[in-house]
Design a protein around this motif. Structure first.
Motif, PDB file in Angstrom:
ATOM      1  N   CYS A 123       5.893  -6.444   5.993  1.00  0.00           N
ATOM      2  CA  CYS A 123       6.847  -7.452   6.481  1.00  0.00           C
ATOM      3  C   CYS A 123       6.361  -8.184   7.721  1.00  0.00           C
ATOM      4  CB  CYS A 123       8.183  -6.781   6.796  1.00  0.00           C
ATOM      5  SG  CYS A 123       8.948  -5.976   5.368  1.00  0.00           S
ATOM      6  N   GLY A 124       5.548  -7.535   8.549  1.00  0.00           N
ATOM      7  CA  GLY A 124       5.059  -8.169   9.776  1.00  0.00           C
ATOM      8  C   GLY A 124       6.137  -8.380  10.822  1.00  0.00           C
TER       9      GLY A 124
ATOM     10  N   VAL B 297      15.616  -6.659   2.752  1.00  0.00           N
ATOM     11  CA  VAL B 297      15.528  -6.561   1.293  1.00  0.00           C
ATOM     12  C   VAL B 297      14.855  -5.248   0.893  1.00  0.00           C
ATOM     13  CG1 VAL B 297      14.427  -7.551  -0.760  1.00  0.00           C
ATOM     14  CG2 VAL B 297      15.574  -9.047   0.878  1.00  0.00           C
ATOM     15  N   ALA B 298      13.766  -4.905   1.589  1.00  0.00           N
ATOM     16  CA  ALA B 298      13.051  -3.661   1.295  1.00  0.00           C
ATOM     17  C   ALA B 298      13.944  -2.449   1.550  1.00  0.00           C
ATOM     18  CB  ALA B 298      11.783  -3.570   2.141  1.00  0.00           C
TER      19      ALA B 298
ATOM     20  N   ALA C 232      10.488 -12.251   8.502  1.00  0.00           N
ATOM     21  CA  ALA C 232      10.104 -10.833   8.502  1.00  0.00           C
ATOM     22  C   ALA C 232      11.335  -9.940   8.441  1.00  0.00           C
ATOM     23  CB  ALA C 232       9.283 -10.512   9.745  1.00  0.00           C
ATOM     24  N   VAL C 233      12.379 -10.311   9.176  1.00  0.00           N
ATOM     25  CA  VAL C 233      13.627  -9.557   9.145  1.00  0.00           C
ATOM     26  C   VAL C 233      14.224  -9.588   7.746  1.00  0.00           C
ATOM     27  CG1 VAL C 233      16.028  -9.557   9.935  1.00  0.00           C
ATOM     28  CG2 VAL C 233      14.158  -9.798  11.588  1.00  0.00           C
TER      29      VAL C 233
ATOM     30  N   VAL D 277       7.131  -1.800   6.340  1.00  0.00           N
ATOM     31  CA  VAL D 277       8.309  -0.954   6.152  1.00  0.00           C
ATOM     32  C   VAL D 277       8.005  -0.093   4.939  1.00  0.00           C
ATOM     33  CG1 VAL D 277      10.777  -0.888   5.648  1.00  0.00           C
ATOM     34  CG2 VAL D 277       9.850  -2.682   7.130  1.00  0.00           C
ATOM     35  N   ARG D 278       8.068   1.230   5.118  1.00  0.00           N
ATOM     36  CA  ARG D 278       7.579   2.135   4.081  1.00  0.00           C
ATOM     37  C   ARG D 278       8.605   3.218   3.772  1.00  0.00           C
ATOM     38  NH1 ARG D 278       2.307   3.955   2.317  1.00  0.00           N
ATOM     39  NH2 ARG D 278       1.284   2.673   3.902  1.00  0.00           N
ATOM     40  N   LEU D 279       8.673   3.563   2.487  1.00  0.00           N
ATOM     41  CA  LEU D 279       9.446   4.710   2.024  1.00  0.00           C
ATOM     42  C   LEU D 279       8.477   5.737   1.471  1.00  0.00           C
ATOM     43  CD1 LEU D 279      11.952   6.292   0.873  1.00  0.00           C
ATOM     44  CD2 LEU D 279      11.706   4.869  -1.176  1.00  0.00           C
TER      45      LEU D 279
END
Length: 514
Positions: A58-59, A80-81, A74-75, A36-38
């Motif tokens: 996160c996978g 959190v991210a 992973a969820v 998960v990327r910003l």
């Protein structure tokens, strides 16, 4: 309350040092199968520069194809991210946020439940991409990042592989297959041999795309393939550690991929540069790429740092902005931010156009655009100490986040500006840059360097000073023509540089008029 992606929020007091005026930051959150990327960019432009980039591995896609569900841990990590990314976007006063989700959320039976929680966490509506839509955006990303691309784009994520044909700005029909690294690891039970059988069976669906690949480029998109390219650079001692535009001969790549498949990832050279979470996926990425090469027989493999995110930004631009050359746009930005007189670089373009037009030597369209970019970059090092201007300019150019340029072109730009500051003796140049540029671009960099060495003492780097001082080749000589009233301008330094320019062409140099 989250920011509405359909309407830019007011940005007050958001003046960012070193960024362009009158544009506001935008951001993309990419919820992928592996990470998960910003990524926040300085604005919605033809050559956006990342302001901030953060990813969390996160996978989400791990075991989805066998269990049918997203893993609870992973969820949790993803939510959190996303909550953190929301705060970061508020901190950066991002004006517009796009949030995308791909294969893991698409394939899992609890995907809709996760997306509802994810929208609450990030405060944004999430676009769940279909496989075809993901392929289209990947293709647009390559179109945005390469000059006149021609080939097949392959975007390898954690859950899926998308393949789509590109020709210039035209996107063909895309296909998606469950061949991402996590998906293959899951479906094969951790066996690379079984994974190979799965890849071969699935790639039959991609026959229309792969049949057109022979003799063209394959554009490799995705973190696992970029990691493989980084290891390939290390294995061959490649001197320029920039991923975008890195190209490889298919035969060379096949040998390397076979080594990756047979070797424990922990034993690969420079594997420390790859995150621990991605290392187990390297062999699966290698298997997919090897089969694409064997079936499609491309002319070259080109690594792309531009993919779905950049494709989405490109899609938002109007037609005129899309047609803008991204290399020239990025060079113009650096010129505006760093040159002492930005208008002077634009004068240089017209001034050097006139000189090149007077030569018998033909200049290709790509050489012309590279020369124009070099003119725009010619004064970015002026604030450094004079002894280090050439070195600093080389460092900026070789490592800048440019797109629309390959590595030989990048070497040409760095060499031209280095020669401008340090003199045009060939032995002054970095052997690494000389080898990357190749003989023709190396000599053209020397020629432009000599021309720039004449332009700056003629103009003091100021806008409007070169228009009536043409340098041309005529009557078998290089001539600097002075208008009336400019008699005091030349001296020994100017004459020596005119003659030095002439020597590069095997001609005499002279000053006329005044």
């Amino acid at each position: 309350m989250g920011l509405d992606p359909a309407r830019p929020a007011p940005v007050q007091g958001n003046s960012l040092h070193g960024t362009r005026d009158h544009i506001e930051p935008v951001a993309i959150i990419d919820i992928g199968s592996n990470s998960v990327r910003l990524v926040a960019y300085d604005g919605l432009t033809r050559a956006p520069t990342p302001l901030y980039n953060e990813k969390v591995l996160c996978g989400l896609g791990r075991n989805v194809l066998t269990t049918g569900r997203l893993n609870e841990e992973a969820v949790r990590r993803a939510l959190v991210a996303l909550a953190r990314f929301r705060v970061l976007c508020e901190t950066m006063r991002v004006s517009r946020i796009f949030v995308l989700a791909t294969a893991a959320a698409r394939d899992a039976e609890n995907g809709a439940e996760f997306l509802a929680a994810a929208e609450a966490a990030c405060g944004q509506r999430i676009e769940l991409l279909s496989g075809r839509r993901e392929a289209e955006l990947s293709a647009l990303g390559v179109i945005s990042g390469f000059h006149a691309p021609d080939g097949v784009v392959g975007d390898l994520g954690g859950g899926s592989l998308e393949l789509v044909d590109v020709r210039g700005a035209t996107v063909g029909m895309g296909v998606t297959m469950p061949l991402g690294g996590l998906a293959l690891q899951d479906l094969s039970g951790g066996s690379v041999k079984k994974a190979l059988k799965i890849v071969r069976e699935n790639l039959k669906k991609a026959a229309p795309q792969l049949e057109t690949l022979r003799g063209r480029s394959f554009y490799a998109v995705g973190g696992t393939w970029r990691a493989l390219a980084r290891l390939h650079q290390s294995a061959r001692g490649y001197p320029l550690h920039v991923m975008h535009g890195y190209s490889v001969e298919p035969s060379d790549e096949l040998n390397f991929l076979e080594v990756v498949e047979r070797t424990d990832a922990a034993l690969l050279q420079d594997v420390e540069s790859v995150s621990e979470a991605r290392r187990p996926l390297l062999a699966y990425g290698a298997v997919v790429l090897e089969e694409i090469i064997r079936i499609g027989r491309p002319r070259e493999l080109a690594v792309s740092a531009s993919g779905v995110r950049e494709g989405l930004l490109y899609e938002q631009l109007d037609r005129d902005a899309r047609l803008t050359d991204p290399l020239l746009a990025a060079a113009a930005e650096l010129n505006d931010l760093r040159a002492r007189s930005p208008g002077h670089a634009r004068d240089l373009i017209a001034w050097s156009d006139r000189f090149i037009a007077s030569l018998d030597q033909p200049e290709t369209a790509d050489e012309r655009r590279l020369r124009h970019a070099a003119c725009l970059l010619s004064d970015i090092g002026w604030r450094a100490h004079p002894d280090y201007r050439g070195e600093q300019s080389v460092n900026v150019i070789t490592h800048a986040a440019f797109v629309g340029i390959d590595h030989p072109g990048r070497a040409y730009l760095a060499l031209a500006i280095y020669f401008r500051h340090e003199g045009i003796a060939p032995e002054k140049a970095s052997p690494m840059l000389r080898n990357l540029a190749g003989p023709r671009l190396f000599e053209r960099a020397r020629l432009l360097g000599a021309l720039l060495r004449l332009a700056y003492p003629l103009s003091a780097g100021m806008e409007g000073a070169l228009g009536d001082l043409p340098v041309t080749v005529s009557e078998g000589r290089v001539s600097l023509t002075l208008p009336p009233g400019r008699e005091a301008l030349p001296g020994d330094r100017i004459l020596n540089r005119v003659r030095g320019l002439g020597r590069l062409l095997g001609l005499d140099g002279r000053i006329v008029g005044g």
